[in-house]
Design an enzyme around this catalytic site. Structure first.
Site, PDB file in Angstrom:
ATOM      1  N   GLU A   1       2.643  -7.731   8.973  1.00  0.00           N
ATOM      2  CA  GLU A   1       2.746  -6.280   9.133  1.00  0.00           C
ATOM      3  C   GLU A   1       3.455  -5.623   7.954  1.00  0.00           C
ATOM      4  O   GLU A   1       3.324  -4.449   7.709  1.00  0.00           O
ATOM      5  CB  GLU A   1       3.492  -5.930  10.426  1.00  0.00           C
ATOM      6  CG  GLU A   1       2.628  -6.071  11.664  1.00  0.00           C
ATOM      7  CD  GLU A   1       1.290  -5.349  11.537  1.00  0.00           C
ATOM      8  OE1 GLU A   1       1.297  -4.114  11.491  1.00  0.00           O
ATOM      9  OE2 GLU A   1       0.248  -6.026  11.489  1.00  0.00           O
TER      10      GLU A   1
ATOM     11  N   ASP B   1     -10.804   0.990 -24.304  1.00  0.00           N
ATOM     12  CA  ASP B   1     -10.988   0.831 -22.858  1.00  0.00           C
ATOM     13  C   ASP B   1     -11.017   2.173 -22.156  1.00  0.00           C
ATOM     14  O   ASP B   1     -10.316   3.087 -22.559  1.00  0.00           O
ATOM     15  CB  ASP B   1      -9.773   0.123 -22.215  1.00  0.00           C
ATOM     16  CG  ASP B   1      -9.802  -1.358 -22.413  1.00  0.00           C
ATOM     17  OD1 ASP B   1     -10.818  -1.865 -22.879  1.00  0.00           O
ATOM     18  OD2 ASP B   1      -8.770  -1.984 -22.099  1.00  0.00           O
TER      19      ASP B   1
ATOM     20  N   PRO C   1       0.818  -1.222   0.000  1.00  0.00           N
ATOM     21  CA  PRO C   1       0.000   0.000   0.000  1.00  0.00           C
ATOM     22  C   PRO C   1       0.852   1.274   0.000  1.00  0.00           C
ATOM     23  O   PRO C   1       0.349   2.361  -0.233  1.00  0.00           O
ATOM     24  CB  PRO C   1      -0.828  -0.107   1.287  1.00  0.00           C
ATOM     25  CG  PRO C   1      -0.210  -1.188   2.099  1.00  0.00           C
ATOM     26  CD  PRO C   1       0.590  -2.055   1.189  1.00  0.00           C
TER      27      PRO C   1
ATOM     28  N   ARG D   1      -4.018  -9.050 -20.267  1.00  0.00           N
ATOM     29  CA  ARG D   1      -5.026  -8.755 -21.289  1.00  0.00           C
ATOM     30  C   ARG D   1      -4.496  -7.814 -22.376  1.00  0.00           C
ATOM     31  O   ARG D   1      -5.107  -7.671 -23.429  1.00  0.00           O
ATOM     32  CB  ARG D   1      -6.321  -8.221 -20.668  1.00  0.00           C
ATOM     33  CG  ARG D   1      -6.233  -6.867 -20.059  1.00  0.00           C
ATOM     34  CD  ARG D   1      -7.521  -6.549 -19.320  1.00  0.00           C
ATOM     35  NE  ARG D   1      -8.634  -6.280 -20.224  1.00  0.00           N
ATOM     36  CZ  ARG D   1      -8.815  -5.141 -20.877  1.00  0.00           C
ATOM     37  NH1 ARG D   1      -7.935  -4.173 -20.772  1.00  0.00           N
ATOM     38  NH2 ARG D   1      -9.863  -4.971 -21.665  1.00  0.00           N
TER      39      ARG D   1
HETATM   40  N1  ADE Z   1      -0.856  -5.137   0.129  1.00  0.00           N
HETATM   41  C1  ADE Z   1      -1.726  -4.756   1.080  1.00  0.00           C
HETATM   42  N2  ADE Z   1      -2.505  -3.765   0.647  1.00  0.00           N
HETATM   43  C2  ADE Z   1      -2.116  -3.472  -0.627  1.00  0.00           C
HETATM   44  C3  ADE Z   1      -2.541  -2.534  -1.605  1.00  0.00           C
HETATM   45  N3  ADE Z   1      -3.515  -1.664  -1.376  1.00  0.00           N
HETATM   46  N4  ADE Z   1      -1.909  -2.539  -2.796  1.00  0.00           N
HETATM   47  C4  ADE Z   1      -0.894  -3.409  -3.033  1.00  0.00           C
HETATM   48  N5  ADE Z   1      -0.468  -4.311  -2.158  1.00  0.00           N
HETATM   49  C5  ADE Z   1      -1.060  -4.358  -0.961  1.00  0.00           C
END
Ligand code: ADE
Length: 241
Positions: free
Chosen positions: A113, A164, A86, A150
């Site tokens: 974590e 697209d 994230p 794809r």
């Molecule tokens: N791992 C945990 N959350 C994630 C996300 N939002 N994007 C990519 N990998 C992740």
């Protein structure tokens, strides 16, 4: 293209590899997907891959020695290594197109974590699929692999992705199929008359309308033709913008 996915949960990918366009792409040799279990690179007695965080705190952290061993034993000079996290740059169609040109893509999935910070020195890219936290990178890696595959060779017909959403820089125009009348909701007449000039005009206009209403931010980046500026102005009038 070769895609290798490094994960602690290889079973999560069984269905992903076995269905639809992904399966067809693999069967046709357009791409291969290898699922690699990070745990097999653990030298520890119980095949542990994580440990408690230095400095204390909740959760477990993926170990740098084990993850880098998994990377080193599977990467070569053509590999492009992307970590799913994230904290990464936000994924979009432009990145998908970029990745689809790589010879080999290694997608590294974390769990717990997170990754030991030092693992970042061994990857080329960090990708987030959105501002929310998943339990692991597996679903994110499937999103990336799906959107890349794809685009490859003839995994799908080229025309079906040229229009697209995002490929053109605009959201896609509305699509319809039979029945022509569903509970009083009718397919727009213009799509039934076979006049391709009119159809193209309608589609461009509706694509601009949808983008203006839902994602006006995309219009700031879009390079308009003169004709498109005229159509957009028409749409703005109709929508009281
Ligand atoms: N791992 C945990 N959350 C994630 C996300 N939002 N994007 C990519 N990998 C992740």
């Amino acid at each position: 293209m070769k895609i290798k996915i490094l994960t602690l949960f290889p079973n999560m990918f069984t269905e992903f590899k076995g269905e639809s366009i992904i399966k067809r792409a693999i069967d046709k040799g357009v791409c291969s997907i290898e699922i690699i279990d990070i745990r097999q690179y653990s030298h520890l007695k119980h095949k542990n891959v994580d440990d408690t965080p230095c400095g204390g705190g909740a959760g477990m952290v993926l170990k740098v020695d084990i993850v880098t061993k998994a990377i080193r034993e599977n990467a070569n000079s053509n590999s492009y290594i992307a970590m799913m996290t994230p904290q990464g740059r936000q994924y979009n169609q432009e990145i998908a197109i970029d990745l689809s040109k790589k010879e080999e893509l290694i997608l590294l999935c974390g769990h717990y974590e997170g990754f030991d910070e030092r693992i970042r020195a061994f990857v080329d890219d960090e990708i987030s699929i959105g501002d929310y936290v998943l339990t692991g990178g597996e679903l994110a890696s499937m999103v990336v692999a799906d959107s890349v595959i794809r685009l490859l060779g003839d995994a799908i017909r080229k025309e079906s992705y040229e229009d697209d959403s995002f490929s053109t820089g605009l959201l896609e125009y509305p699509q319809y199929t039979r029945p022509i009348d569903f509970e009083g909701m009718k397919v727009p007449e213009v799509l039934l008359n076979g006049n391709h000039k009119e159809i193209n005009y309608f589609r461009k206009k509706e694509s601009l309308r949808k983008t203006l209403k839902r994602r006006p931010d995309l219009l700031n980046k879009y390079s308009f033709s003169e004709e498109e500026i005229k159509i957009l102005n028409e749409v703005k009038k109709e929508e009281n913008f």
